[in-house]
Scaffold this motif. Structure first.
Motif, short mmCIF file in Angstrom:
data_model
loop_
_atom_site.label_atom_id
_atom_site.label_comp_id
_atom_site.label_asym_id
_atom_site.label_seq_id
_atom_site.Cartn_x
_atom_site.Cartn_y
_atom_site.Cartn_z
N GLY A 50 5.35 67.83 13.35
CA GLY A 50 4.83 69.19 13.47
C GLY A 50 4.48 69.79 12.13
N LEU A 51 4.03 68.95 11.21
CA LEU A 51 3.67 69.41 9.87
C LEU A 51 2.18 69.20 9.64
CD1 LEU A 51 6.54 67.68 7.87
CD2 LEU A 51 6.48 70.03 8.69
N GLY A 52 1.57 70.14 8.97
CA GLY A 52 0.21 69.95 8.49
C GLY A 52 0.30 69.51 7.04
N LEU A 53 -0.15 68.30 6.75
CA LEU A 53 0.00 67.73 5.41
C LEU A 53 -1.31 67.77 4.65
CD1 LEU A 53 2.19 64.66 6.37
CD2 LEU A 53 2.95 66.86 5.50
N ASP A 54 -1.22 67.91 3.34
CA ASP A 54 -2.39 67.90 2.46
C ASP A 54 -2.83 66.46 2.30
OD1 ASP A 54 -4.35 68.33 0.61
OD2 ASP A 54 -3.00 68.99 -0.99
N LEU A 55 -4.02 66.12 2.81
CA LEU A 55 -4.49 64.74 2.79
C LEU A 55 -5.35 64.42 1.57
CD1 LEU A 55 -5.45 64.39 6.55
CD2 LEU A 55 -3.30 63.82 5.44
N THR A 56 -5.68 65.40 0.76
CA THR A 56 -6.54 65.15 -0.39
C THR A 56 -5.72 64.67 -1.58
OG1 THR A 56 -6.36 67.45 -1.07
CG2 THR A 56 -8.24 66.88 0.31
N PRO A 57 -6.12 63.55 -2.16
CA PRO A 57 -5.38 63.07 -3.33
C PRO A 57 -5.69 63.93 -4.54
CG PRO A 57 -7.26 61.65 -2.89
CD PRO A 57 -7.21 62.67 -1.78
#
Length: 189
Positions: A50-57
């Motif tokens: 249930g987490l929105g994660l930052d996908l940009t390196p």
């Protein structure tokens, strides 16, 4: 003086014949193999947090990990105490540098098993300075499809609220335009 060049269509005399086209694949060669099907099933996540994660390196970031951009209410992530801006650094003592490490670390997890996740969190000291603090959160992830359903419901509610705000703003703009039109006051009873 005018020069013309003529191009011949067809085979050139004395040239070798063109190569035959490659044979067409047979039906059994086009069907997916069993090993690719099992790989695809393993690639699908089994658990959800249930987490929105930052996908940009971020190549210039000195602190490695993945940032939490969103914690959805009613999910295991909220229950474990995740907060926005937390930086996930370890899952069960496995170092997390990017989203691929996160996927590898969570691929073998089963729903209902307790997982220790280490996060780095900004906290303000009594003297007013901000520092990173490492914190271990114990989370019990749920089945992926159930957590995704909760997240989809929250997304739908969020978008409906946003559209409601847009509609209200548009109605207020139209009302202001009607009130500012010359002669509009004379038309009203």
């Amino acid at each position: 003086m005018l020069a013309c060049t003529a191009f011949a269509c067809g085979p050139v005399p004395g040239a070798p014949p063109p190569a035959p086209p490659p044979p067409r694949p047979k039906a059994e060669e086009l069907a997916p193999r069993e090993d690719t099907l099992s790989d695809a099933a393993e690639a699908a996540p089994k658990v959800g947090f249930g987490l929105g994660l930052d996908l940009t390196p971020e190549p210039n970031r000195t602190l490695q990990g993945i940032n939490v951009e969103r914690v959805v209410p009613g999910t295991p992530g909220e229950g474990a105490g995740f907060k926005v801006f937390d930086c996930i650094t370890h899952v069960e003592a496995k170092r997390i540098k990017d989203i691929q490490d996160w996927r590898k670390a969570t691929a073998s997890l089963e729903p209902g098993a307790e997982v220790r996740v280490t996060v780095r969190r900004w906290v303000q000291a009594p003297n007013g300075r901000w520092n990173y603090v490492s914190k271990v959160l114990c989370v019990t992830p749920g089945p992926f499809h159930e957590v995704e359903a909760i997240m989809a419901k929250e997304d739908r509610i969020m978008w409906e609220e946003a559209w409601d705000r847009v509609r209200v703003r548009e109605q207020m703009r139209l009302l202001e335009e009607q009130q500012n039109v010359p002669g509009a006051a004379a038309e009203q009873p």
